[in-house]
Design a protein around this motif. Sequence first.
Motif, PDB file in Angstrom:
ATOM      1  N   ASN A 130       0.854  -1.186   0.000  1.00 43.37           N
ATOM      2  CA  ASN A 130       0.000   0.000   0.000  1.00 43.37           C
ATOM      3  C   ASN A 130       0.888   1.233   0.000  1.00 43.37           C
ATOM      4  OD1 ASN A 130       0.884   0.225   2.660  1.00 43.37           O
ATOM      5  ND2 ASN A 130      -1.094  -0.268   3.572  1.00 43.37           N
ATOM      6  N   ALA A 131       0.319   2.384   0.283  1.00 44.13           N
ATOM      7  CA  ALA A 131       1.096   3.623   0.245  1.00 44.13           C
ATOM      8  C   ALA A 131       2.092   3.722   1.392  1.00 44.13           C
ATOM      9  CB  ALA A 131       0.152   4.828   0.273  1.00 44.13           C
ATOM     10  N   TYR A 132       2.005   2.814   2.335  1.00 42.64           N
ATOM     11  CA  TYR A 132       2.854   2.854   3.519  1.00 42.64           C
ATOM     12  C   TYR A 132       4.005   1.855   3.495  1.00 42.64           C
ATOM     13  CZ  TYR A 132      -0.725   5.695   5.771  1.00 42.64           C
ATOM     14  OH  TYR A 132      -1.598   6.705   6.080  1.00 42.64           O
ATOM     15  N   CYS A 133       3.769   0.693   2.861  1.00 46.00           N
ATOM     16  CA  CYS A 133       4.598  -0.432   3.253  1.00 46.00           C
ATOM     17  C   CYS A 133       4.419  -1.605   2.295  1.00 46.00           C
ATOM     18  CB  CYS A 133       4.143  -0.830   4.666  1.00 46.00           C
ATOM     19  SG  CYS A 133       4.973  -2.178   5.454  1.00 46.00           S
ATOM     20  N   ASP A 134       5.413  -2.488   2.268  1.00 43.79           N
ATOM     21  CA  ASP A 134       5.233  -3.822   1.702  1.00 43.79           C
ATOM     22  C   ASP A 134       4.631  -4.665   2.817  1.00 43.79           C
ATOM     23  OD1 ASP A 134       5.402  -6.425   0.775  1.00 43.79           O
ATOM     24  OD2 ASP A 134       7.333  -6.123  -0.218  1.00 43.79           O
ATOM     25  N   VAL A 135       3.312  -4.660   2.874  1.00 42.65           N
ATOM     26  CA  VAL A 135       2.615  -5.282   4.001  1.00 42.65           C
ATOM     27  C   VAL A 135       2.793  -6.790   3.985  1.00 42.65           C
ATOM     28  CG1 VAL A 135       0.399  -5.493   5.176  1.00 42.65           C
ATOM     29  CG2 VAL A 135       0.965  -3.383   3.974  1.00 42.65           C
ATOM     30  N   ALA A 136       2.805  -7.388   2.793  1.00 41.58           N
ATOM     31  CA  ALA A 136       2.983  -8.835   2.713  1.00 41.58           C
ATOM     32  C   ALA A 136       4.322  -9.246   3.309  1.00 41.58           C
ATOM     33  CB  ALA A 136       2.874  -9.291   1.260  1.00 41.58           C
ATOM     34  N   ALA A 137       5.373  -8.530   2.962  1.00 46.83           N
ATOM     35  CA  ALA A 137       6.694  -8.856   3.507  1.00 46.83           C
ATOM     36  C   ALA A 137       6.722  -8.650   5.017  1.00 46.83           C
ATOM     37  CB  ALA A 137       7.758  -7.992   2.831  1.00 46.83           C
ATOM     38  N   LEU A 138       6.096  -7.593   5.479  1.00 48.81           N
ATOM     39  CA  LEU A 138       6.061  -7.325   6.918  1.00 48.81           C
ATOM     40  C   LEU A 138       5.334  -8.435   7.657  1.00 48.81           C
ATOM     41  CD1 LEU A 138       6.562  -5.237   9.232  1.00 48.81           C
ATOM     42  CD2 LEU A 138       4.251  -4.389   8.742  1.00 48.81           C
ATOM     43  N   MET A 139       4.185  -8.868   7.147  1.00 45.80           N
ATOM     44  CA  MET A 139       3.381  -9.865   7.844  1.00 45.80           C
ATOM     45  C   MET A 139       3.988 -11.253   7.767  1.00 45.80           C
ATOM     46  SD  MET A 139       1.039  -8.152   9.261  1.00 45.80           S
ATOM     47  CE  MET A 139      -0.082  -9.440   9.815  1.00 45.80           C
ATOM     48  N   GLU A 140       4.797 -11.493   6.748  1.00 44.75           N
ATOM     49  CA  GLU A 140       5.496 -12.778   6.677  1.00 44.75           C
ATOM     50  C   GLU A 140       6.586 -12.893   7.725  1.00 44.75           C
ATOM     51  OE1 GLU A 140       6.729 -12.857   2.640  1.00 44.75           O
ATOM     52  OE2 GLU A 140       4.698 -13.257   1.873  1.00 44.75           O
ATOM     53  N   GLY A 141       6.967 -11.759   8.314  1.00 40.26           N
ATOM     54  CA  GLY A 141       7.855 -11.782   9.455  1.00 40.26           C
ATOM     55  C   GLY A 141       9.331 -11.702   9.161  1.00 40.26           C
ATOM     56  N   GLY A 142       9.714 -11.642   7.908  1.00 39.82           N
ATOM     57  CA  GLY A 142      11.135 -11.652   7.596  1.00 39.82           C
ATOM     58  C   GLY A 142      11.741 -10.279   7.392  1.00 39.82           C
ATOM     59  N   VAL A 143      10.892  -9.228   7.400  1.00 37.67           N
ATOM     60  CA  VAL A 143      11.369  -7.884   7.086  1.00 37.67           C
ATOM     61  C   VAL A 143      10.961  -6.932   8.209  1.00 37.67           C
ATOM     62  CG1 VAL A 143      11.214  -5.985   5.445  1.00 37.67           C
ATOM     63  CG2 VAL A 143      11.178  -8.333   4.610  1.00 37.67           C
ATOM     64  N   PRO A 144      11.900  -6.236   8.819  1.00 36.42           N
ATOM     65  CA  PRO A 144      11.528  -5.262   9.849  1.00 36.42           C
ATOM     66  C   PRO A 144      10.760  -4.095   9.235  1.00 36.42           C
ATOM     67  CG  PRO A 144      13.860  -5.086   9.338  1.00 36.42           C
ATOM     68  CD  PRO A 144      13.357  -6.296   8.603  1.00 36.42           C
ATOM     69  N   LEU A 145       9.990  -3.372  10.077  1.00 37.70           N
ATOM     70  CA  LEU A 145       9.111  -2.316   9.587  1.00 37.70           C
ATOM     71  C   LEU A 145       9.844  -1.247   8.776  1.00 37.70           C
ATOM     72  CD1 LEU A 145       6.360  -0.996   9.373  1.00 37.70           C
ATOM     73  CD2 LEU A 145       6.719   0.014  11.628  1.00 37.70           C
ATOM     74  N   PRO A 146      10.972  -0.690   9.237  1.00 38.56           N
ATOM     75  CA  PRO A 146      11.626   0.344   8.421  1.00 38.56           C
ATOM     76  C   PRO A 146      11.992  -0.147   7.015  1.00 38.56           C
ATOM     77  CG  PRO A 146      12.488   0.374  10.647  1.00 38.56           C
ATOM     78  CD  PRO A 146      11.647  -0.859  10.535  1.00 38.56           C
ATOM     79  N   GLN A 147      12.426  -1.391   6.906  1.00 41.67           N
ATOM     80  CA  GLN A 147      12.762  -1.932   5.585  1.00 41.67           C
ATOM     81  C   GLN A 147      11.498  -2.179   4.770  1.00 41.67           C
ATOM     82  OE1 GLN A 147      15.334  -5.380   5.676  1.00 41.67           O
ATOM     83  NE2 GLN A 147      14.840  -5.944   3.560  1.00 41.67           N
ATOM     84  N   ALA A 148      10.451  -2.678   5.411  1.00 45.47           N
ATOM     85  CA  ALA A 148       9.202  -2.915   4.696  1.00 45.47           C
ATOM     86  C   ALA A 148       8.613  -1.610   4.179  1.00 45.47           C
ATOM     87  CB  ALA A 148       8.202  -3.620   5.612  1.00 45.47           C
ATOM     88  N   MET A 149       8.814  -0.514   4.905  1.00 43.55           N
ATOM     89  CA  MET A 149       8.287   0.772   4.467  1.00 43.55           C
ATOM     90  C   MET A 149       8.950   1.252   3.182  1.00 43.55           C
ATOM     91  SD  MET A 149       7.795   2.695   8.158  1.00 43.55           S
ATOM     92  CE  MET A 149       7.108   4.208   7.468  1.00 43.55           C
ATOM     93  N   GLU A 150      10.146   0.779   2.895  1.00 43.27           N
ATOM     94  CA  GLU A 150      10.790   1.123   1.629  1.00 43.27           C
ATOM     95  C   GLU A 150      10.070   0.497   0.446  1.00 43.27           C
ATOM     96  OE1 GLU A 150      13.329   3.249   1.021  1.00 43.27           O
ATOM     97  OE2 GLU A 150      12.981   3.813   3.115  1.00 43.27           O
ATOM     98  N   GLY A 151       9.224  -0.499   0.716  1.00 43.08           N
ATOM     99  CA  GLY A 151       8.465  -1.152  -0.341  1.00 43.08           C
ATOM    100  C   GLY A 151       7.104  -0.540  -0.588  1.00 43.08           C
ATOM    101  N   ALA A 152       6.855   0.652  -0.046  1.00 41.53           N
ATOM    102  CA  ALA A 152       5.582   1.331  -0.277  1.00 41.53           C
ATOM    103  C   ALA A 152       5.404   1.640  -1.758  1.00 41.53           C
ATOM    104  CB  ALA A 152       5.522   2.616   0.538  1.00 41.53           C
ATOM    105  N   VAL A 153       4.158   1.681  -2.194  1.00 40.19           N
ATOM    106  CA  VAL A 153       3.831   1.931  -3.602  1.00 40.19           C
ATOM    107  C   VAL A 153       3.074   3.252  -3.690  1.00 40.19           C
ATOM    108  CG1 VAL A 153       2.502   1.116  -5.575  1.00 40.19           C
ATOM    109  CG2 VAL A 153       3.788  -0.513  -4.180  1.00 40.19           C
ATOM    110  N   GLY A 154       3.466   4.098  -4.639  1.00 35.30           N
ATOM    111  CA  GLY A 154       2.867   5.417  -4.764  1.00 35.30           C
ATOM    112  C   GLY A 154       1.815   5.539  -5.840  1.00 35.30           C
ATOM    113  N   VAL A 155       1.606   4.491  -6.634  1.00 32.07           N
ATOM    114  CA  VAL A 155       0.557   4.481  -7.659  1.00 32.07           C
ATOM    115  C   VAL A 155      -0.385   3.347  -7.308  1.00 32.07           C
ATOM    116  CG1 VAL A 155       0.034   4.261 -10.109  1.00 32.07           C
ATOM    117  CG2 VAL A 155       2.159   5.373  -9.385  1.00 32.07           C
ATOM    118  N   LEU A 156      -1.616   3.680  -6.969  1.00 35.03           N
ATOM    119  CA  LEU A 156      -2.550   2.710  -6.405  1.00 35.03           C
ATOM    120  C   LEU A 156      -3.778   2.587  -7.292  1.00 35.03           C
ATOM    121  CD1 LEU A 156      -2.268   4.127  -2.791  1.00 35.03           C
ATOM    122  CD2 LEU A 156      -1.216   2.014  -3.614  1.00 35.03           C
ATOM    123  N   SER A 157      -4.018   1.395  -7.776  1.00 33.31           N
ATOM    124  CA  SER A 157      -5.160   1.158  -8.653  1.00 33.31           C
ATOM    125  C   SER A 157      -6.418   0.898  -7.828  1.00 33.31           C
ATOM    126  CB  SER A 157      -4.889  -0.043  -9.557  1.00 33.31           C
ATOM    127  OG  SER A 157      -6.047  -0.352 -10.321  1.00 33.31           O
TER     128      SER A 157
END
Length: 511
Positions: A130-157
């Motif tokens: 979403n616009a905040y985060c790679d939520v899937a990676a965060l919820m899978e538990g392998g990526v800390p929040l600051p790193q997951a936030m780098e996976g945010a997406v700015g174009v949302l369908s």
Amino acid sequence: MIACYADRTSLRPGESFGLCASGDHGPVSVEIARVGAERTVVLRLEGVAVGDHPTPADAVSAGCNWPAAVAITVGADWRSGYYDIAVTDAAGETAHHFLCVRAARGREQREVLVLTTNTWHAYNYWGGQNAYCDVAALMEGGVPLPQAMEGAVGVLSTQRPFAQMLLAPPPGMPRLVNMTKRGFQRRPWAGADSAWSRDHRQSPYDGSAGFLQKWEEVYVRWAEGIEGRTFDYLTDHDLDAEPDALDPYERVIHVGHSEYWSGPQRDVVEAFTDRGGALIILSGNTAFWKVRWEDGGRRMICHKWKGLEAEAPDGLAATHLWSHPLFGRPEATMTGLSFIFGGYHRLGNCVARGAGGFTIYRPDHWALAGADLYWGDVIGDQVPLIGYENDGCAITFDDTGLPAPVSRLGVPDNLEIIGMAPAAFAEVDSPYAPLIPPEQLDVVAEIAFGDASPAGQARVLRGHAVMASFERGRGFVFNSGTTEWAHGLAARDPFVEQITRNVLARPANLA
């Protein structure tokens, strides 16, 4: 798995939309129900054929492009409101989407609730991000929040399903507020029921947006069910797409978490207030982020902190904080308040032992008429009325002991501060692990104070939730300053109810 979305989500009676769905246990049944004071089913379809369609890797930004399983026309007797679309497959699994039904032209009420759909889209992580985060990676538990936030997406369908925990959570979803104060040396926590969140694998973003079991449904159940009020519904995008969308109305209401606003949407709301309309904000963190719509509402652009570097060089169409000096339109010129001067309350270690209510400073204010309130009274502390996200302003005190606004970042000189309470823009360093996603304090401090130094950042951390009003043009603005106002109504708090009735009863001044 079954998943679905509507290719249009805001329609008038007689207009049609395509319900797009994918699943491997077809055919499916479709039920559409208006969710107001009661849940009223308006349509049932059986035996709708659904194919098993692939999900594109770029579905978050480009959409799914599934074919419509069925075309549905909004009935002439469908009242304006929020409609839940439930698609159930042969295995008994159900997916939900939504529809906003607008009033037929010429049959509008005088009051309208604007659903905070921009915020819903910003938080939607169906497809992974979403616009905040790679939520899937965060919820899978392998990526800390600051790193997951780098996976945010700015174009949302908008042409994809919603994450179901966000749009249609199971019963009992807890509020985003700590219901009790933090005890002595107790580790901070976030949310009303940590066990429920763990059991349902709730993401950090599920409670922040959506209608069902969130602020807007809570408000509607009070307004329609308890007060018997009748009003129309619009979406954020309706205001972006139609400059005359508010022409029929005297009162415009935003509830809960109206965080994301586009430029055309602001133009419409500000023009409405200036010509004498009543802008009633029962929301917190209102109009904090600037967004942009493209492709006829099929794509929302929301790069947040990265907006200025990711956008076109002219800058004015960029997405970033509305308070950024590039735009010259801090949100407080419209709302009176800003999250920059407010922050969190009773969440994590942000004012973790706060009262959860407003201290009253102007008991003779028109909004408090008949509320039996006096100087220094605290209201809403049992709800709690203040929690999660709150808006405020810089404050000074006049020689009579009354709080007065500091006119900074668009805060109007004529703002009347009715009540306030401490809030914190972010968690300070402590022995406890932070629970709230980090903000870019240096950027905020530069915008707010022209000082990005550690000292400037420290100033940002200290804020206030503020309940206030002001006159703008021929109209007026009332701002509750908190996301949680609707929960005060649900709790039947007599002070919150009386204030709300007063605000809704104050006449507009439209020519």
